[in-house]
Structures are given as structure tokens and as C-alpha cells.
Design an enzyme around this catalytic site. Structure first.
Site, PDB file in Angstrom:
ATOM      1  N   ARG A  38       3.269   5.600   5.230  1.00 17.28           N
ATOM      2  CA  ARG A  38       4.731   5.543   5.270  1.00 17.28           C
ATOM      3  C   ARG A  38       5.202   4.291   5.976  1.00 17.28           C
ATOM      4  O   ARG A  38       4.617   3.857   6.965  1.00 17.28           O
ATOM      5  CB  ARG A  38       5.296   6.772   5.996  1.00 17.28           C
ATOM      6  CG  ARG A  38       6.820   6.809   6.052  1.00 17.28           C
ATOM      7  CD  ARG A  38       7.301   7.916   6.977  1.00 17.28           C
ATOM      8  NE  ARG A  38       6.874   7.701   8.359  1.00 17.28           N
ATOM      9  CZ  ARG A  38       7.481   6.857   9.201  1.00 17.28           C
ATOM     10  NH1 ARG A  38       8.513   6.148   8.804  1.00 17.28           N
ATOM     11  NH2 ARG A  38       7.041   6.734  10.440  1.00 17.28           N
ATOM     12  N   VAL A  39       6.271   3.697   5.438  1.00 15.19           N
ATOM     13  CA  VAL A  39       6.992   2.628   6.116  1.00 15.19           C
ATOM     14  C   VAL A  39       8.469   3.008   6.118  1.00 15.19           C
ATOM     15  O   VAL A  39       8.919   3.793   5.291  1.00 15.19           O
ATOM     16  CB  VAL A  39       6.795   1.260   5.431  1.00 15.19           C
ATOM     17  CG1 VAL A  39       5.372   0.765   5.620  1.00 15.19           C
ATOM     18  CG2 VAL A  39       7.144   1.337   3.948  1.00 15.19           C
ATOM     19  N   SER A  40       9.218   2.427   7.042  1.00 11.66           N
ATOM     20  CA  SER A  40      10.621   2.817   7.189  1.00 11.66           C
ATOM     21  C   SER A  40      11.543   2.072   6.238  1.00 11.66           C
ATOM     22  O   SER A  40      12.549   2.622   5.783  1.00 11.66           O
ATOM     23  CB  SER A  40      11.075   2.589   8.638  1.00 11.66           C
ATOM     24  OG  SER A  40      10.318   3.394   9.518  1.00 11.66           O
ATOM     25  N   THR A  41      11.230   0.816   5.933  1.00  4.85           N
ATOM     26  CA  THR A  41      12.089  -0.001   5.071  1.00  4.85           C
ATOM     27  C   THR A  41      11.279  -0.656   3.973  1.00  4.85           C
ATOM     28  O   THR A  41      10.054  -0.808   4.071  1.00  4.85           O
ATOM     29  CB  THR A  41      12.803  -1.088   5.897  1.00  4.85           C
ATOM     30  OG1 THR A  41      11.820  -1.939   6.510  1.00  4.85           O
ATOM     31  CG2 THR A  41      13.673  -0.470   6.975  1.00  4.85           C
ATOM     32  N   GLN A  54       8.844  -3.719   4.543  1.00  4.38           N
ATOM     33  CA  GLN A  54       7.568  -3.514   5.219  1.00  4.38           C
ATOM     34  C   GLN A  54       6.484  -3.193   4.200  1.00  4.38           C
ATOM     35  O   GLN A  54       6.769  -2.781   3.076  1.00  4.38           O
ATOM     36  CB  GLN A  54       7.687  -2.371   6.238  1.00  4.38           C
ATOM     37  CG  GLN A  54       8.657  -2.654   7.370  1.00  4.38           C
ATOM     38  CD  GLN A  54       8.842  -1.454   8.286  1.00  4.38           C
ATOM     39  OE1 GLN A  54       8.967  -0.324   7.824  1.00  4.38           O
ATOM     40  NE2 GLN A  54       8.873  -1.701   9.588  1.00  4.38           N
TER      41      GLN A  54
END
Length: 244
Positions: free
Chosen positions: A68-71, A74
């Protein structure tokens, strides 16, 4: 046993289809031959769609990786490389905040999980940033008989310390709930000491409340008229009179 019987019949049908002499000799019955071809067709479909493991107990378990990445700017390359090295059969990737309980690929992975499967993450915060969310996910894994591994923190619930990890997460969640409850009580006590009361702010100040009571006692105007004058509802007027 049922799976082996299905496989045997399918293989016999396949040989019979290729060897016309054997088909005429050993599978002389047209119905038996058609049944064999039908079983073979289903067997090939099961292999093609990868669902044998879902309908046949005891098939090999799966190792699912989650990244998982937030944005969107990334990258998950570092996480994916570590997950591939850890032997993951399939990797799910989300671009979303870790504070969110529901994420598309995470929910998809949860739907596919079966007993004895394993979920692997590169780091614990990739699975979630909320302690309660992490505890809920761990409880879900435990209830389904699914193992969990976090590569960075070296957490592996498949070893004897796995039960301890689940208990620690449960204890931390309870500790966090107790802290929140304690902070709430302390905040209410501090506000009360400053003369503030909980709940919504009063719609009318003390001067307006006195005027409402005077008008109500005078019986010169109706409750609806008083409410319209004060720009409040009838229930507010009745509360002012009742609290006198």
C-alpha cells in the site's frame, strides 16, 4: 477421494478420445464416453480458472502479499520486491490512506482468504495505521485460520509465538480504548471545573430566557408567537418554562 476419482475418469476419457481402438474396446458405451469427455472438460476448466483449491479440501495453501501507498506519486516497487522474495503467490496493491478500514484490494484479498493461507506485508503500517483496524484484521485472520507475517518487524504467527502476537494486539487495543475513555473523562471534568457543561450550546441566553418566562406567564401571547419572536422552536420555549 472424489477428486482422484474425477481425475482418473478424466484421464481415461482423454486416452479414449485419442485412441480409437481402446475407445471402441474398453469404452464401448457411448454414454460412458460422453461422460468421460464431460468430466475432462470440467477438469480443464477448473485448472484454467484456478478454482480447484476452492472446491477441493486439502489443496495447497496460498501466500498473499499486500502492498500500500498513500498517494499515486509514491511507488510500491520496494514492497513488491520484498514480497516476491518472501514467496508470495499473488500481490494486492492499494493506493489509499492506511486509516481507511475498507480498501478495494484489501477487501478483495480478504474475500479470497481460506484456512492455512498466509498474508505477508513488508511493514506493519502498510496493512493499517489505526491500532483498532490492525487488531480487527488480526482477529479476522485468527478466526479464519490464516497466518500473518510482517517482514520488517519479523512478526510471524505461524511459529509458537503467533498466539502471543494476537494477544499482544488485543491488549494494545484495550489499552488504547482505556486511554481514550480516561482522556474523555478528564476533559469533561476540566470543562465542568471551568463552569462549562456538556451537550449543545444553549439557544437562548439568560436574558432571553427571563423574557420568555415573562411572556409565557403574562398569557398575552401564545407559545407559537413567543417561539417566532425568539426564532426558536416550541420545544425550546417549553424547556425554558419547565426549567424555571
Amino acid at each position: 477421494m472424489a477428486f482422484m476419482s474425477l481425475l482418473t475418469l478424466a484421464l481415461m476419457a482423454n486416452l479414449a478420445y485419442k485412441d480409437e481402438g481402446w475407445r471402441k474396446g474398453m469404452l464401448d458405451s457411448e454414454k460412458a464416453f460422453r461422460l468421460g469427455r464431460l468430466l475432462l472438460m470440467f477438469y480443464r476448466l477448473f485448472l484454467a480458472f484456478g478454482i480447484l483449491a476452492e472446491i477441493v479440501p486439502g489443496m495447497a495453501s496460498m501466500i498473499y502479499g499486500y502492498a500500500r501507498v498513500s498517494t499515486g506519486d509514491q511507488t510500491t516497487d520496494l514492497q513488491k520486491d520484498a514480497l516476491v522474495k518472501a514467496g508470495c503467490d499473488r500481490i494486492f496493491t492499494d493506493v489509499a490512506s492506511g486509516a481507511k478500514t475498507h480498501r478495494p484490494e484489501l477487501d478483495h484479498m480478504l474475500d479470497l482468504l481460506r484456512e492455512d493461507d498466509t498474508v505477508v506485508v513488508w511493514k506493519l503500517d502498510r496493512l493499517g495505521r489505526s491500532m483498532q483496524n490492525l487488531v480487527d484484521l488480526m482477529a479476522t485472520f485468527d478466526g479464519r485460520g490464516v497466518q500473518f507475517r510482517s517482514l520488517t518487524e519479523a512478526i510471524d504467527t505461524s511459529n509458537p509465538g503467533g498466539t502471543l502476537v494476537f494477544n499482544i494486539f488485543g491488549s494494545l487495543a484495550q489499552f488504547e480504548r482505556d486511554l481514550i475513555r480516561e482522556r474523555t473523562r478528564a476533559g469533561l471534568a476540566a470543562a465542568l471545573a471551568r463552569g462549562r457543561k456538556g451537550g449543545r450550546p444553549a439557544k437562548l441566553d439568560e436574558k432571553q430566557v427571563r423574557e420568555v418566562r415573562r411572556l409565557y406567564e403574562s398569557k398575552s401571547v401564545t407559545v407559537n408567537q413567543i417561539a417566532a419572536m425568539m426564532n426558536v422552536g416550541r420545544s425550546t420555549i417549553y424547556r425554558c418554562v419547565k426549567d424555571e
